[in-house]
Design a protein around this motif. Structure first.
Motif, PDB file in Angstrom:
ATOM      1  N   LYS A   1       0.849  -1.192   0.000  1.00  0.00           N
ATOM      2  CA  LYS A   1       0.000   0.000   0.000  1.00  0.00           C
ATOM      3  C   LYS A   1       0.879   1.233   0.000  1.00  0.00           C
ATOM      4  O   LYS A   1       1.821   1.343   0.778  1.00  0.00           O
ATOM      5  N   PRO A   2       0.607   2.206  -0.869  1.00  0.00           N
ATOM      6  CA  PRO A   2       1.479   3.384  -0.938  1.00  0.00           C
ATOM      7  C   PRO A   2       1.334   4.271   0.291  1.00  0.00           C
ATOM      8  O   PRO A   2       0.276   4.343   0.913  1.00  0.00           O
TER       9      PRO A   2
ATOM     10  N   MET B   1       1.242   9.260  -8.153  1.00  0.00           N
ATOM     11  CA  MET B   1       1.984   8.117  -7.622  1.00  0.00           C
ATOM     12  C   MET B   1       3.428   8.166  -8.096  1.00  0.00           C
ATOM     13  O   MET B   1       3.715   8.575  -9.221  1.00  0.00           O
ATOM     14  N   MET B   2       4.341   7.745  -7.226  1.00  0.00           N
ATOM     15  CA  MET B   2       5.743   7.674  -7.611  1.00  0.00           C
ATOM     16  C   MET B   2       6.461   6.661  -6.738  1.00  0.00           C
ATOM     17  O   MET B   2       5.976   6.274  -5.663  1.00  0.00           O
ATOM     18  N   ASP B   3       7.605   6.218  -7.212  1.00  0.00           N
ATOM     19  CA  ASP B   3       8.491   5.346  -6.445  1.00  0.00           C
ATOM     20  C   ASP B   3       9.583   6.224  -5.851  1.00  0.00           C
ATOM     21  O   ASP B   3      10.449   6.730  -6.572  1.00  0.00           O
ATOM     22  N   TRP B   4       9.528   6.419  -4.540  1.00  0.00           N
ATOM     23  CA  TRP B   4      10.451   7.330  -3.857  1.00  0.00           C
ATOM     24  C   TRP B   4      11.523   6.512  -3.158  1.00  0.00           C
ATOM     25  O   TRP B   4      11.329   6.036  -2.050  1.00  0.00           O
ATOM     26  N   GLU B   5      12.637   6.346  -3.860  1.00  0.00           N
ATOM     27  CA  GLU B   5      13.766   5.563  -3.326  1.00  0.00           C
ATOM     28  C   GLU B   5      13.319   4.166  -2.898  1.00  0.00           C
ATOM     29  O   GLU B   5      13.685   3.677  -1.822  1.00  0.00           O
ATOM     30  N   GLY B   6      12.515   3.531  -3.762  1.00  0.00           N
ATOM     31  CA  GLY B   6      12.074   2.166  -3.485  1.00  0.00           C
ATOM     32  C   GLY B   6      10.797   2.056  -2.677  1.00  0.00           C
ATOM     33  O   GLY B   6      10.326   0.946  -2.440  1.00  0.00           O
TER      34      GLY B   6
ATOM     35  N   ALA C   1      -4.393  11.803   4.733  1.00  0.00           N
ATOM     36  CA  ALA C   1      -2.956  11.538   4.584  1.00  0.00           C
ATOM     37  C   ALA C   1      -2.406  10.862   5.832  1.00  0.00           C
ATOM     38  O   ALA C   1      -3.021  10.853   6.897  1.00  0.00           O
ATOM     39  N   GLU C   2      -1.232  10.268   5.669  1.00  0.00           N
ATOM     40  CA  GLU C   2      -0.503   9.690   6.796  1.00  0.00           C
ATOM     41  C   GLU C   2       0.587  10.645   7.286  1.00  0.00           C
ATOM     42  O   GLU C   2       0.820  10.759   8.481  1.00  0.00           O
ATOM     43  N   VAL C   3       1.254  11.296   6.350  1.00  0.00           N
ATOM     44  CA  VAL C   3       2.270  12.305   6.677  1.00  0.00           C
ATOM     45  C   VAL C   3       1.875  13.600   5.992  1.00  0.00           C
ATOM     46  O   VAL C   3       1.523  13.605   4.804  1.00  0.00           O
ATOM     47  N   VAL C   4       1.921  14.708   6.716  1.00  0.00           N
ATOM     48  CA  VAL C   4       1.601  16.034   6.174  1.00  0.00           C
ATOM     49  C   VAL C   4       2.876  16.865   6.168  1.00  0.00           C
ATOM     50  O   VAL C   4       3.509  17.049   7.207  1.00  0.00           O
ATOM     51  N   VAL C   5       3.247  17.340   4.982  1.00  0.00           N
ATOM     52  CA  VAL C   5       4.403  18.223   4.836  1.00  0.00           C
ATOM     53  C   VAL C   5       3.881  19.659   4.800  1.00  0.00           C
ATOM     54  O   VAL C   5       3.178  20.054   3.867  1.00  0.00           O
TER      55      VAL C   5
END
Length: 492
Positions: free
Chosen positions: A197-198, A240-245, A281-285
């Motif tokens: 899950k992303p 969607m993206m792959d962020w360092e795996g 969201a799980e993390v908020v920047v």
């Protein structure tokens, strides 16, 4: 096999309404005002037994310069080139306009599979526009009503053979893979592939802080519309993206101004969409502008994320414009500690979305915040820690009654939540609760993440509490017998 369908057309022909109809949710903002959609929004569509990716695009306008409309057109033309099928919408009530004829010529050159649809075709008032659509040279137009769901069967009939063609092409182009059979003693790898899950990350901040530029930098392409104008992004766009795996879904949100300045209906919808992204969201920047950091609205956004229980990362953008970096970072850390004590210890990183500097630090901070947000502590360690905290600073005794903390356990994660059993929990002061929470942050390495600590009366867990005393059954049986010598019917 899935394929990609891009919905294109002039502004205000109903593209976002059709997009919401196909995905089955109100993901895209819809308003009578033309030009609401500016970015490319993707969604998983369902039409009968077909499953495909649908792209909602900005309205095509005759602008080729570096203006906002010109940049929007570039994004839309990129979606046309990427998509397998293009659905060209016209407004059946307005008929075919000169702009429609120009874009019909463009679509014929850029995409081989173009489907023409006349939207808003319910009623006789649209008959003339449907007949005019034949003149565009794109074949027979489909009569659609995105608002009422009419004409989707005709769209399904046209998409079905195209979906079969794409499935055959994918099967033909797929490489042949030999599946090796492993012996149980020699094979240590996973036998069944698992879909991870992303990680959900929302980027929020005030207008023109650089949120879309930051996401584009992470993606490595100009996927989102950017520019010097404030308030370009209008709705929360997920990519969607792959962020360092690590699979990550980023939510680029609209800039959020003070509530008193938000007057237009469209901006209210944009702000609501951004706040909803924070809740999911799980993390908020929280993205700050280095020139005017920690404005009142930044503090409100950070407080909202903490109250919603999200992991928070503070990122200061446009760091490449700062001259005295050492003095500035000291000032930022001091203001952070003073203005946001509820997020004490949260990551504070400096980045430059334009140049790409600091992206590695941002990635490390997001992953660390997410790991702490999901952390679980064993009950044994918690109670050993609680005993030390009580010994160092015993709880107060309001009214001469000593509050006894019995034991403590973790009830949940995301964010971490703990329950402590004690006597007289209603008399426990807020200062002592903060003492325990701050100690937990330090001793268990949980900086910045929201911590929920609840106190319960231990007697509440007693199943026999408030139960009325009753006579034992053997005694009731004995009392029910008549004494010797008492006749039936006589009182005794």
């Amino acid at each position: 096999m899935s394929f990609t369908l891009a919905i294109v057309g002039r502004p205000n022909v109903g593209k976002s309404t059709l997009f919401n109809r196909l995905v089955g949710k109100k993901l895209a903002l819809v308003d009578d005002q033309p030009g609401v959609t500016r970015d490319l929004r993707e969604g998983e569509a369902r039409l009968g037994d077909l499953r495909f990716t649908v792209i909602d695009s900005a309205g095509l306008e005759e602008a080729t310069d570096e203006s906002l409309q010109g940049r929007m057109r570039i994004l839309t033309e990129r979606a046309v080139e990427m998509a397998d099928v293009c659905l060209f919408l016209i407004d059946a009530r307005d008929g075919v306009l000169a702009t429609d004829e120009v874009f019909a010529d463009i679509l014929r050159k850029k995409n081989a599979n173009v489907i023409l649809a006349a939207n808003k075709a319910e009623g006789r008032a649209a008959d003339g526009g449907v007949i005019e659509a034949w003149g565009l040279g794109l074949g027979e137009p489909i009569r659609l009503s995105a608002e009422h769901g009419e004409g989707l069967n005709d769209l399904y009939s046209i998409l079905m053979p195209l979906a079969d063609k794409f499935a055959e092409r994918a099967k033909r182009d797929a490489p042949d893979v030999d599946v090796a059979v492993h012996d149980d003693d020699d094979f240590d790898g996973p036998r069944v592939p698992t879909k991870e899950k992303p990680l959900q990350v929302a980027v929020v901040g005030r207008p023109n802080a650089g949120k879309s530029t930051l996401v584009n930098q992470l993606l490595g392409e100009e996927r989102l519309l950017t520019g010097p104008e404030a308030g370009i992004t209008r709705d929360a766009i997920s990519v969607m993206m792959d962020w360092e795996g690590v699979p990550v879904r980023f939510f680029d949100t609209a800039g959020i101004r003070k509530r008193a300045k938000v007057q237009e209906k469209l901006e209210k919808l944009s702000v609501s969409d951004g706040l909803r992204a924070v809740k999911f969201a799980e993390v908020v920047v929280i993205l700050l502008d280095v020139e005017i950091p920690f404005e009142q609205q930044d503090l409100r956004l950070a407080d909202l994320a903490e109250r919603e229980g999200r992991a928070v990362v503070i990122a200061v953008n446009k760091w490449d414009l700062e001259d005295d970096k050492n003095a500035k970072i000291r000032m930022l850390r001091e203001e952070f500690e003073r203005l946001l004590p509820q997020l004490r210890g949260a990551p504070l990183v400096t980045v430059s979305a334009r140049t790409g500097r600091g992206m590695d630090r941002l990635q490390e901070a997001v992953m660390k915040a997410h790991e702490v947000w999901n952390r679980r502590i064993t009950t044994a360690k918690l109670n050993q820690w609680l005993a030390g905290m009580i010994e160092a600073h015993p709880p107060p005794a309001p009214g001469g009654k000593r509050i006894k903390l019995r034991y403590m356990t973790q009830a949940k994660t995301r964010p971490p939540g703990f329950v402590a059993m004690c006597s007289h929990p209603d008399k426990l002061s807020e200062s002592y609760k903060r003492y325990l929470i701050n100690g937990m942050r330090v001793d268990f390495d949980m900086p910045g993440t929201p911590i929920r600590l609840y106190f319960r009366d231990q007697s509440d867990a007693n199943p026999f509490k408030n139960r009325k005393k009753s006579t034992p059954s053997r005694l009731r049986k004995h009392l029910g017998k008549r004494p010797h010598g008492v006749k039936p019917g006589e009182k005794f």
